[in-house]
Scaffold this active site. Structure first.
Site, mmCIF file in Angstrom:
data_model
loop_
_atom_site.group_PDB
_atom_site.id
_atom_site.type_symbol
_atom_site.label_atom_id
_atom_site.label_comp_id
_atom_site.label_asym_id
_atom_site.label_seq_id
_atom_site.Cartn_x
_atom_site.Cartn_y
_atom_site.Cartn_z
ATOM 1 C CD GLU A 194 -1.240 0.045 3.631
ATOM 2 O OE1 GLU A 194 -2.100 -0.880 3.724
ATOM 3 O OE2 GLU A 194 -1.054 0.714 4.579
ATOM 4 C CB CYS A 248 2.963 7.522 3.078
ATOM 5 S SG CYS A 248 3.504 6.294 4.554
ATOM 6 C CB CYS A 294 7.078 -4.653 9.870
ATOM 7 S SG CYS A 294 8.231 -4.014 10.666
ATOM 8 C CB CYS A 317 5.433 -2.147 16.809
ATOM 9 S SG CYS A 317 7.102 -1.430 16.728
ATOM 10 C CB CYS A 319 2.162 -1.799 14.302
ATOM 11 S SG CYS A 319 2.513 -1.539 12.369
ATOM 12 C CD GLU A 338 12.780 0.019 11.047
ATOM 13 O OE1 GLU A 338 12.062 0.518 11.670
ATOM 14 O OE2 GLU A 338 13.688 0.882 10.722
ATOM 15 C CB CYS A 380 0.987 1.488 9.362
ATOM 16 S SG CYS A 380 1.824 3.049 9.405
HETATM 17 N N1 SAH Z 1 8.704 0.886 10.595
HETATM 18 C C1 SAH Z 1 8.617 2.415 10.946
HETATM 19 C C2 SAH Z 1 8.057 3.125 9.709
HETATM 20 C C3 SAH Z 1 6.632 2.503 9.365
HETATM 21 S S1 SAH Z 1 5.439 3.011 10.553
HETATM 22 C C4 SAH Z 1 8.205 2.990 11.984
HETATM 23 O O1 SAH Z 1 8.016 2.269 12.958
HETATM 24 O O2 SAH Z 1 9.001 4.071 12.387
HETATM 25 C C5 SAH Z 1 5.180 4.576 10.482
HETATM 26 C C6 SAH Z 1 4.333 5.286 11.961
HETATM 27 O O3 SAH Z 1 3.171 5.132 11.958
HETATM 28 C C7 SAH Z 1 5.198 4.809 12.921
HETATM 29 O O4 SAH Z 1 5.590 5.795 14.033
HETATM 30 C C8 SAH Z 1 4.248 3.916 13.559
HETATM 31 O O5 SAH Z 1 4.645 3.530 14.891
HETATM 32 C C9 SAH Z 1 2.900 4.465 13.417
HETATM 33 N N2 SAH Z 1 1.801 3.552 13.363
HETATM 34 C C10 SAH Z 1 1.965 2.180 13.164
HETATM 35 N N3 SAH Z 1 0.554 1.665 13.370
HETATM 36 C C11 SAH Z 1 -0.257 2.795 13.640
HETATM 37 C C12 SAH Z 1 -1.485 2.924 14.317
HETATM 38 N N4 SAH Z 1 -2.458 1.914 14.305
HETATM 39 N N5 SAH Z 1 -1.961 4.311 14.529
HETATM 40 C C13 SAH Z 1 -1.111 5.429 14.371
HETATM 41 N N6 SAH Z 1 0.000 5.373 13.930
HETATM 42 C C14 SAH Z 1 0.367 4.082 13.785
HETATM 43 FE FE1 SF4 Z 2 6.582 -1.274 14.197
HETATM 44 FE FE2 SF4 Z 2 7.138 0.350 12.142
HETATM 45 FE FE3 SF4 Z 2 7.233 -2.257 11.888
HETATM 46 FE FE4 SF4 Z 2 4.941 -1.159 12.453
HETATM 47 S S1 SF4 Z 2 5.924 -1.001 10.674
HETATM 48 S S2 SF4 Z 2 5.619 -3.080 13.375
HETATM 49 S S3 SF4 Z 2 5.567 0.341 13.836
HETATM 50 S S4 SF4 Z 2 8.515 -1.106 13.033
#
Ligand code: SAH
Ligand code: SF4
Length: 347
Positions: free
Chosen positions: A92, A105, A112, A116, A119, A164, A339
């Protein structure tokens, strides 16, 4: 011979291919301009090149095209694209409108591995890294659609889609060199941001790169206890090590760092946590910039968005204490632009 994706080559590699194939740098530059300045997606339509060069290009390369599976548009103009890759995987890409231009974006991995807990992307273990061409093709495809609709093309890039980016580091760096190349798409480096969950060794490597774009850190918590619950990577690189690396990054690059902080109900959104956050970033002074983002709920997970009054209190506390901070306007909340969610709903 197996054809290669031409978007996988940076300018130097394209010139070298030219040299090996009897094509002067004058013509190699024309190929580059056709690809990225004029954004032509069919070799037969390349201008200013002799037919034999076009034939050589066609024999060696293909231009990566993404099949558009779905486009969703929300009221504020945010567009979310679901693209199908040639191995049938879905990725996406989100396009947002701002008063300063239009940003895209991009996704860097299928799934990933950082995992986390809040996420949607983390629910999908990494299947593979995206190639440079697949990351780049997201921008090229979106630009093509915008041009067809006579709309303004992409001026800003955020690497914040699924994946990531520092776990696909070499491809990320090559992608950045291509989009910022001033003979091509020429996206200004200050208009490009890479977001990371905080992979410490890569932050230091990134600081020493010639290509200097903005870095955002997904912080989401002001102490190790909460952060480790949300982001298991914090067990490998706890806040002390992360902030050590950030200090070094700022020292080397003289750039400010953005901290993303999602507000999750009753988890990280109290005034105590706002106070702790203030203490944590205070030593960085004007080099710290906080992006507060109300959590966008994911149907499979139990986390909830903070209450509006808690969001306001948290934000006001930081502002009163002179923290540079924005409460991020929600982009495309109703089309689930955050995301990973469109993809996980569509499959
Ligand atoms: N992996 C990288 C980049 C992709 S995620 C990172 O974690 O920074 C991009 C951003 O969206 C990150 O700050 C992530 O923590 C946030 N994010 C992920 N899931 C989300 C959600 N459900 N609501 C709001 N922000 C979210
Ligand atoms: Fe964590 Fe970013 Fe990966 Fe989501 S995309 S699991 S926020 S590192």
């Amino acid at each position: 011979m197996n054809k290669q994706a031409i978007y996988n080559l940076n300018r130097e590699e394209l010139y070298n291919w030219g040299k090996d194939n009897g094509i002067s740098s004058f013509y190699a530059e024309k190929i580059w301009l056709n690809l990225y300045r004029f954004r032509v997606q069919d070799f037969d339509e390349f201008e200013g090149l002799k037919p034999e060069i076009i034939e050589k290009l066609k024999a060696s390369f293909f231009i990566t095209k993404l099949e558009t599976e779905l486009v969703q548009k929300s009221d504020d103009g945010t567009m979310k694209f679901l693209f199908r890759l040639k191995d049938d995987s879905l990725i996406e890409t989100v396009v947002m409108n701002h008063n300063f231009g239009r940003s895209v974006c991009v996704t860097t991995q299928l799934g990933c591995n950082i995992g986390c807990s809040f996420c949607a992307s983390g629910l999908m273990p990494k299947n593979r890294d995206l190639e440079v061409a697949e990351i780049l093709a997201q921008i090229m495809t979106v630009n093509k659609k915008l041009m067809a609709d006579s709309e303004e093309i992409i001026s800003h890039v955020v690497v914040m889609g699924i994946g990531e980016p520092f776990d696909n580091y070499d491809n990320l760096m090559k992608f950045l060199s291509i989009i910022s190349d001033d003979k091509g798409l020429a996206i200004a480096k200050r208009q490009i941001t890479v977001s990371t969950s905080g992979i410490v060794p890569k932050i230091l490597e990134f600081a020493n790169e010639k290509i200097r774009v903005n870095m955002a850190i997904s912080l989401h918590a002001p102490n190790n206890e909460i952060r480790s619950k949300l982001m298991r990577i914090n067990k490998t690189y706890p806040l002390e090590e992360l902030f050590d690396a950030i200090h070094k990054y700022i020292e080397i690059t003289k750039k400010r760092v953005t901290f993303e902080y999602i507000l999750i109900r009753d988890l990280n959104d109290s005034l105590d946590e706002a106070r702790e956050l203030l203490e944590l970033i205070k030593p960085l002074g004007k080099n710290a910039y906080v992006n507060l983002i109300p959590y966008n709920p994911v149907s499979e997970l139990e986390y909830e968005r903070s209450r509006d009054e808690d969001i306001d209190k948290f934000f006001e506390f930081l502002i009163q204490n002179k923290v540079r901070c924005v409460l991020r306007r929600e982009h495309g909340g109703e089309i689930e632009a955050a995301c990973g969610q469109l993809r996980s709903n569509a499959i």
